[in-house]
Design a protein around this motif. Structure first.
Motif, PDB file in Angstrom:
ATOM      1  N   ASN A  83       0.827  -1.204   0.000  1.00 58.67           N
ATOM      2  CA  ASN A  83       0.000   0.000   0.000  1.00 58.67           C
ATOM      3  C   ASN A  83       0.868   1.264   0.000  1.00 58.67           C
ATOM      4  OD1 ASN A  83       0.728   0.651   2.706  1.00 58.67           O
ATOM      5  ND2 ASN A  83      -0.973  -0.556   3.516  1.00 58.67           N
ATOM      6  N   ASP A  84       0.225   2.407  -0.165  1.00 58.38           N
ATOM      7  CA  ASP A  84       0.967   3.667  -0.260  1.00 58.38           C
ATOM      8  C   ASP A  84       1.772   3.960   0.999  1.00 58.38           C
ATOM      9  OD1 ASP A  84      -0.065   4.037  -2.754  1.00 58.38           O
ATOM     10  OD2 ASP A  84      -1.006   5.974  -2.353  1.00 58.38           O
ATOM     11  N   ALA A  85       1.204   3.628   2.173  1.00 59.16           N
ATOM     12  CA  ALA A  85       1.913   3.899   3.429  1.00 59.16           C
ATOM     13  C   ALA A  85       3.228   3.122   3.483  1.00 59.16           C
ATOM     14  CB  ALA A  85       1.028   3.530   4.621  1.00 59.16           C
ATOM     15  N   THR A  86       3.212   1.884   2.995  1.00 58.18           N
ATOM     16  CA  THR A  86       4.431   1.078   2.959  1.00 58.18           C
ATOM     17  C   THR A  86       5.444   1.684   1.993  1.00 58.18           C
ATOM     18  OG1 THR A  86       3.228  -0.941   3.544  1.00 58.18           O
ATOM     19  CG2 THR A  86       5.341  -1.228   2.446  1.00 58.18           C
ATOM     20  N   LEU A  87       4.972   2.120   0.819  1.00 58.40           N
ATOM     21  CA  LEU A  87       5.878   2.749  -0.151  1.00 58.40           C
ATOM     22  C   LEU A  87       6.466   4.036   0.402  1.00 58.40           C
ATOM     23  CD1 LEU A  87       4.211   2.307  -3.669  1.00 58.40           C
ATOM     24  CD2 LEU A  87       5.699   0.748  -2.411  1.00 58.40           C
ATOM     25  N   GLU A  88       5.655   4.814   1.114  1.00 54.99           N
ATOM     26  CA  GLU A  88       6.152   6.069   1.681  1.00 54.99           C
ATOM     27  C   GLU A  88       7.236   5.803   2.725  1.00 54.99           C
ATOM     28  OE1 GLU A  88       3.632   9.169   2.915  1.00 54.99           O
ATOM     29  OE2 GLU A  88       3.260   9.694   0.825  1.00 54.99           O
ATOM     30  N   GLU A  89       7.051   4.749   3.517  1.00 51.84           N
ATOM     31  CA  GLU A  89       8.071   4.418   4.515  1.00 51.84           C
ATOM     32  C   GLU A  89       9.350   3.950   3.831  1.00 51.84           C
ATOM     33  OE1 GLU A  89       8.616   1.743   8.589  1.00 51.84           O
ATOM     34  OE2 GLU A  89       6.650   1.853   7.623  1.00 51.84           O
ATOM     35  N   MET A  90       9.211   3.188   2.751  1.00 53.49           N
ATOM     36  CA  MET A  90      10.395   2.789   1.974  1.00 53.49           C
ATOM     37  C   MET A  90      11.113   4.028   1.436  1.00 53.49           C
ATOM     38  SD  MET A  90       9.190  -0.418  -0.390  1.00 53.49           S
ATOM     39  CE  MET A  90       8.316  -1.846   0.259  1.00 53.49           C
ATOM     40  N   ALA A  91      10.330   4.954   0.900  1.00 57.91           N
ATOM     41  CA  ALA A  91      10.910   6.156   0.294  1.00 57.91           C
ATOM     42  C   ALA A  91      11.610   7.024   1.339  1.00 57.91           C
ATOM     43  CB  ALA A  91       9.818   6.956  -0.420  1.00 57.91           C
ATOM     44  N   ALA A  92      11.129   6.966   2.577  1.00 54.95           N
ATOM     45  CA  ALA A  92      11.724   7.778   3.644  1.00 54.95           C
ATOM     46  C   ALA A  92      12.962   7.128   4.248  1.00 54.95           C
ATOM     47  CB  ALA A  92      10.687   8.034   4.732  1.00 54.95           C
ATOM     48  N   LYS A  93      12.947   5.774   4.368  1.00 55.95           N
ATOM     49  CA  LYS A  93      14.025   5.081   5.085  1.00 55.95           C
ATOM     50  C   LYS A  93      15.074   4.424   4.189  1.00 55.95           C
ATOM     51  CE  LYS A  93      11.261   4.194   9.233  1.00 55.95           C
ATOM     52  NZ  LYS A  93      10.700   3.158  10.144  1.00 55.95           N
ATOM     53  N   HIS A  94      14.790   4.288   2.905  1.00 58.98           N
ATOM     54  CA  HIS A  94      15.738   3.719   1.941  1.00 58.98           C
ATOM     55  C   HIS A  94      16.317   2.368   2.375  1.00 58.98           C
ATOM     56  CE1 HIS A  94      16.552   8.269   1.487  1.00 58.98           C
ATOM     57  NE2 HIS A  94      15.575   7.915   0.678  1.00 58.98           N
ATOM     58  N   PRO A  95      15.493   1.364   2.665  1.00 58.69           N
ATOM     59  CA  PRO A  95      16.062   0.057   3.024  1.00 58.69           C
ATOM     60  C   PRO A  95      16.812  -0.535   1.838  1.00 58.69           C
ATOM     61  CG  PRO A  95      13.712  -0.145   2.587  1.00 58.69           C
ATOM     62  CD  PRO A  95      14.024   1.319   2.581  1.00 58.69           C
ATOM     63  N   ILE A 145      15.386   0.795  -5.057  1.00 55.74           N
ATOM     64  CA  ILE A 145      15.832   1.705  -3.992  1.00 55.74           C
ATOM     65  C   ILE A 145      17.343   1.905  -4.063  1.00 55.74           C
ATOM     66  CG2 ILE A 145      16.038   1.995  -1.487  1.00 55.74           C
ATOM     67  CD1 ILE A 145      13.372   0.367  -1.290  1.00 55.74           C
ATOM     68  N   ILE A 146      18.074   0.813  -4.253  1.00 53.55           N
ATOM     69  CA  ILE A 146      19.540   0.908  -4.338  1.00 53.55           C
ATOM     70  C   ILE A 146      19.948   1.762  -5.537  1.00 53.55           C
ATOM     71  CG2 ILE A 146      21.637  -0.423  -4.833  1.00 53.55           C
ATOM     72  CD1 ILE A 146      20.357  -2.691  -3.105  1.00 53.55           C
ATOM     73  N   ALA A 147      19.304   1.563  -6.681  1.00 49.30           N
ATOM     74  CA  ALA A 147      19.607   2.366  -7.869  1.00 49.30           C
ATOM     75  C   ALA A 147      19.367   3.846  -7.588  1.00 49.30           C
ATOM     76  CB  ALA A 147      18.749   1.899  -9.046  1.00 49.30           C
ATOM     77  N   PHE A 148      18.282   4.141  -6.884  1.00 44.58           N
ATOM     78  CA  PHE A 148      17.949   5.534  -6.579  1.00 44.58           C
ATOM     79  C   PHE A 148      18.995   6.176  -5.665  1.00 44.58           C
ATOM     80  CE2 PHE A 148      16.005   8.537  -3.595  1.00 44.58           C
ATOM     81  CZ  PHE A 148      15.490   9.488  -4.462  1.00 44.58           C
ATOM     82  N   VAL A 149      19.344   5.472  -4.570  1.00 48.56           N
ATOM     83  CA  VAL A 149      20.277   6.084  -3.615  1.00 48.56           C
ATOM     84  C   VAL A 149      21.669   6.242  -4.235  1.00 48.56           C
ATOM     85  CG1 VAL A 149      19.007   5.316  -1.575  1.00 48.56           C
ATOM     86  CG2 VAL A 149      20.804   3.862  -2.483  1.00 48.56           C
ATOM     87  N   LYS A 150      22.052   5.319  -5.098  1.00 48.45           N
ATOM     88  CA  LYS A 150      23.340   5.461  -5.781  1.00 48.45           C
ATOM     89  C   LYS A 150      23.338   6.681  -6.697  1.00 48.45           C
ATOM     90  CE  LYS A 150      24.907   0.624  -5.949  1.00 48.45           C
ATOM     91  NZ  LYS A 150      25.144  -0.529  -6.862  1.00 48.45           N
ATOM     92  N   GLU A 151      22.258   6.845  -7.452  1.00 48.79           N
ATOM     93  CA  GLU A 151      22.148   7.995  -8.360  1.00 48.79           C
ATOM     94  C   GLU A 151      22.282   9.298  -7.587  1.00 48.79           C
ATOM     95  OE1 GLU A 151      18.491   7.757 -10.553  1.00 48.79           O
ATOM     96  OE2 GLU A 151      18.914   5.717 -11.238  1.00 48.79           O
ATOM     97  N   LYS A 152      21.574   9.385  -6.469  1.00 48.39           N
ATOM     98  CA  LYS A 152      21.576  10.626  -5.697  1.00 48.39           C
ATOM     99  C   LYS A 152      22.939  10.877  -5.060  1.00 48.39           C
ATOM    100  CE  LYS A 152      17.534  11.640  -6.859  1.00 48.39           C
ATOM    101  NZ  LYS A 152      17.371  12.722  -7.849  1.00 48.39           N
ATOM    102  N   ALA A 153      23.575   9.792  -4.606  1.00 51.33           N
ATOM    103  CA  ALA A 153      24.887   9.946  -3.974  1.00 51.33           C
ATOM    104  C   ALA A 153      25.938  10.403  -4.986  1.00 51.33           C
ATOM    105  CB  ALA A 153      25.314   8.639  -3.330  1.00 51.33           C
ATOM    106  N   THR A 154      25.898   9.836  -6.192  1.00 51.16           N
ATOM    107  CA  THR A 154      26.868  10.231  -7.223  1.00 51.16           C
ATOM    108  C   THR A 154      26.617  11.653  -7.716  1.00 51.16           C
ATOM    109  OG1 THR A 154      25.466   9.157  -8.894  1.00 51.16           O
ATOM    110  CG2 THR A 154      27.305   7.889  -8.026  1.00 51.16           C
ATOM    111  N   GLN A 155      25.408  12.149  -7.505  1.00 52.71           N
ATOM    112  CA  GLN A 155      25.076  13.532  -7.870  1.00 52.71           C
ATOM    113  C   GLN A 155      25.430  14.509  -6.751  1.00 52.71           C
ATOM    114  OE1 GLN A 155      20.914  13.358  -8.879  1.00 52.71           O
ATOM    115  NE2 GLN A 155      21.269  11.987 -10.611  1.00 52.71           N
ATOM    116  N   GLY A 156      26.035  13.969  -5.685  1.00 54.06           N
ATOM    117  CA  GLY A 156      26.473  14.840  -4.594  1.00 54.06           C
ATOM    118  C   GLY A 156      25.448  15.075  -3.506  1.00 54.06           C
ATOM    119  N   GLU A 157      24.290  14.407  -3.584  1.00 55.62           N
ATOM    120  CA  GLU A 157      23.274  14.588  -2.560  1.00 55.62           C
ATOM    121  C   GLU A 157      23.553  13.663  -1.375  1.00 55.62           C
ATOM    122  OE1 GLU A 157      19.186  14.486  -3.747  1.00 55.62           O
ATOM    123  OE2 GLU A 157      19.649  15.223  -5.764  1.00 55.62           O
ATOM    124  N   LYS A 158      23.327  14.172  -0.167  1.00 54.72           N
ATOM    125  CA  LYS A 158      23.438  13.339   1.026  1.00 54.72           C
ATOM    126  C   LYS A 158      22.126  12.599   1.210  1.00 54.72           C
ATOM    127  CE  LYS A 158      26.827  16.076   3.557  1.00 54.72           C
ATOM    128  NZ  LYS A 158      27.121  16.816   4.823  1.00 54.72           N
TER     129      LYS A 158
END
Length: 709
Positions: free
Chosen positions: A555-567, A595-608
């Motif tokens: 459900n959306d609540a589960t996706l939102e928690e994933m998006a917030a915590k980046h497991p 999720i891993i693809a997303f966090v890698k993209e953001k990290a390589t773009q200089g985002e914390k």
């Protein structure tokens, strides 16, 4: 009841359904069922009613029979159970005779743990013979308000369900509903023959729902504005007539909105197709009569709009309850006009329950016209009192001017008490205003002390006052006794002066229209989280491949928690609410990869970004870089890089620990860990070894120790 059963229920809650704790009252209801006791469960939509019977069914021998009048709800709940690895099925008119026979045979053989059945199917002789041959551990009757003449969706076939207690006296019966006033609750218990059942009344409060009422003028423009704030969200527009459903849908389509209509006059296949498209997120907006949405277990409806006034507060509450079932913030908007009141009264003209229906419509109208906190009004109708205003309705956001209404309330309460609580609102107002009409004189009400005590106010002002007293919970209407007014416990306190009563001054028509004007729509979308949108798109793709509703995946609540915590590991993904073992097995890899693809993209773009930094280290290590080279490239301390390696090792990544930590060092440090009992902080270990072993080796050895555990 044995404690192991309840302990097993907690285990199944997490492992099967993905939740670490029960919602309010769930554990009490489950315990009662495991003790073999009957119960009446009143929980709001989205409050977790289904878990109350699903868990007892799974922890005991035997099977659970669930009676439901809603084909779409059966299908959705069975699909959701199957995705969680639970053997379940449904029997209703949508299945062919061979399909029904196959399910009955599986039920008889013990292959099905939870069986949903329509009341029509239940009442057939053949099926009665089937359930007589099965060991039942629980009988659940969903939408139990349908059994009562006082309920808002009375169904005659439900009145025959009293045979269940007679034929299966030792099987606990659990009646469940989202909406039932006092009269309906009593009737349910009587009709089912479970007079000694305990009633579990959860709070009717849905704080995540924003409540708003506006004047009907400019409805279409307001609806378009709300939808365009969040064009990717699902919503329902409820209309009073079939024609208005089609008209509103056409106007929304003309403004580029993905909308369609739904009503009973459409061909069944077209209607079903519309519903399926909405359930599967292929259609964003449905303009529908009240027939739509009954039993749809869609958790990600973000808003519900009433284009017209509902006929009673039970219907209104159930319909707005289809928004925000996942607990996320959602909007409700009701458009009010007196023309709707007139039309609804015309519909009631020939009903044998005309007086009851009109009284309930009047309470609906009072809610729409309320100048006090709408949530308090709504909850007081169901017998629940809030101590303070909610802050999440239009009245709280734009409060009107208040006045001290204590003396006015005492006059009304005293007059009601002196009639021995035998009058309705109209009669009470006439007594307060000193009316000389014949009925008052015949009953002797002209002789009571408070006769004429309120003649300084007009009839319409007293309507305004008493409507607020009802909304504040000082009075309640006895719908099962000619709609007379009764004084509540809160009303008794007000009568004795124990509590003050604050009410709003009566508004002029000009003031009311000004207050109910629609605000300018916000340009900010409800949700702009990039990862959430990526996960939502992934969910839809998976759901389409499996031909199931998207919210059945997560459900959306589960996706939102994933998006917030980046497991980024199965272990951390399992910590997300709504993620159980079966879903980890089926969907875990896909969501972790995204999720891993997303966090890698953001990290390589200089985002914390949380969860990204050690994954970047892993990629560089895979490319052949040494820890020292990685530290130099990333401009990080070497100890930080080794900490990344330790985390990666704990997560099961292919890290060659022996390249950085000898076997001798590992044995020595682990002995120190066991001696000190320290498994988290490095400083005590550093001191224990007299600062002779560097921090990074301590961290690596600790990772080895924790992984072994």
């Amino acid at each position: 009841m044995s404690e192991p059963l309840l302990a097993n229920a907690h285990t199944i809650l997490k492992d099967v359904f993905g939740y670490s704790s029960f919602r309010p009252l769930q554990e009490d209801v489950i315990t009662s069922a495991l003790d073999g006791k009957d119960s009446l469960v009143i929980m709001p939509t989205g409050g977790g009613k289904s878990m109350c019977f699903q868990l007892p069914a799974l922890v005991q021998d035997g099977a659970c029979l669930v009676i439901s009048p809603l084909i779409s709800l059966m299908r959705d709940q069975v699909e959701a159970l199957k995705q969680n690895g639970v053997s379940s099925a449904y029997l209703n008119s949508s299945l062919t005779a061979p399909e029904q026979r196959e399910i009955e045979e599986k039920f008889l053989s013990g292959e099905i743990k939870i069986l949903y059945v329509s009341p029509e199917k239940l009442l057939t002789r053949d099926f009665y013979n089937v359930i007589r041959s099965v060991t039942l551990n629980l009988i659940a009757i969903d939408e139990a308000h349908c059994i009562s003449q006082w309920g808002h969706d009375f169904r005659p076939e439900y009145t025959q369900l009293d045979f269940l207690k007679k034929q299966f006296p030792t099987v606990p019966i659990m009646a469940l509903t989202a909406t039932a006033d006092k009269a309906t609750r009593t009737d349910i218990l009587n009709q089912l023959g479970i007079l000694h059942a305990k009633t579990y009344l959860a709070s009717f409060d849905r704080p995540n729902l924003n409540l708003t009422v506006r004047a009907a003028q400019g409805r279409i423009e307001s609806i378009i504005g709300l939808i365009k704030q969040a064009p990717n969200e699902s919503g329902i527009v409820y209309c009073l007539s079939r024609k208005s459903c089609e008209t509103v849908a056409a106007k929304l389509q003309a403004n580029g909105i993905d909308a369609d209509f739904y009503h009973a006059g459409m061909p069944a296949d077209v209607r079903n197709n519309t519903q399926e498209r909405f359930i599967r997120d292929d259609l964003k907006v449905v303009c529908a009569t009240i027939a739509f949405g009954m039993g749809i277990d869609k958790s990600n409806v973000r808003w519900v709009i009433h284009y017209n006034l509902p006929k009673n507060l039970e219907s209104y509450y159930q319909e707005i309850g289809r928004a925000g079932r996942d607990g996320l913030d959602s909007k409700t908007l009701l458009f009010f006009s007196y023309a709707d009141v007139v039309q609804l009264k015309q519909f009631m003209e020939d009903s044998p329950q005309k007086a009851l229906l009109e009284a309930k419509l009047q309470r609906m109208q009072q809610f729409a016209e309320a100048t006090t906190c709408r949530r308090r009004v709504l909850l007081s109708y169901f017998g629940e009192q809030m101590e303070r205003d909610c802050g999440n309705c239009d009245v709280c956001r734009n409060p009107p001017e208040f006045m001290d209404g204590t003396i006015l309330a005492q006059k009304a309460l005293s007059a009601c008490a002196r009639t021995r609580e035998q009058v309705g609102m109209r009669m009470l107002i006439d007594i307060l205003r000193g009316s000389h009409r014949q009925e008052i004189v015949q009953l002797g009400y002209h002789e009571i002390k408070t006769y004429g005590a309120g003649r300084d106010h007009s009839y319409f002002e007293w309507q305004h006052f008493i409507g607020q007293f009802l909304n504040l919970g000082l009075f309640e209407i006895a719908f099962d006794n000619h709609n007379i007014l009764r004084i509540t416990e809160t009303g008794k306190k007000a009568l004795t002066g124990s509590i003050p009563v604050q009410i709003t001054k009566p508004e002029s028509e000009i003031e009311r229209k000004e207050r109910m004007k629609a605000p300018q729509p916000s340009k900010t979308a409800l949700r702009s989280n990039e990862l959430f949108e990526r996960l939502r798109n992934l969910r839809k793709k998976i759901a389409q491949e499996l031909e199931i509703p998207a919210y059945v995946v997560f459900n959306d609540a589960t996706l939102e928690e994933m998006a917030a915590k980046h497991p980024t590991t199965e272990e951390t993904l399992m910590e997300i609410s709504g993620v159980g073992q079966q879903k980890i097995t089926r969907f875990g890899d896909a969501f972790l990869t995204e999720i891993i693809a997303f966090v890698k993209e953001k990290a390589t773009q200089g985002e914390k970004i949380t969860g990204a930094t050690h994954l970047i280290t892993f990629d560089l290590l895979q490319e052949g870089n040494s820890p020292e080279q990685i530290a130099e490239q990333r401009k990080l301390n070497i100890v930080t890089i080794y900490s990344h390696l330790a985390t990666l090792y704990e997560q099961g990544k292919p890290i060659d620990i022996r390249s950085y930590l000898s076997e001798e060092e590992e044995v020595k440090i682990i002995a120190g860990i066991e001696k000190t009992g320290e498994t988290e902080k490095l400083k005590p270990l550093f001191d224990y070894f007299k600062e002779e072993i560097p921090y990074y080796k301590l961290r690596l050895a600790m990772a080895v120790y924790k992984k072994r555990l």
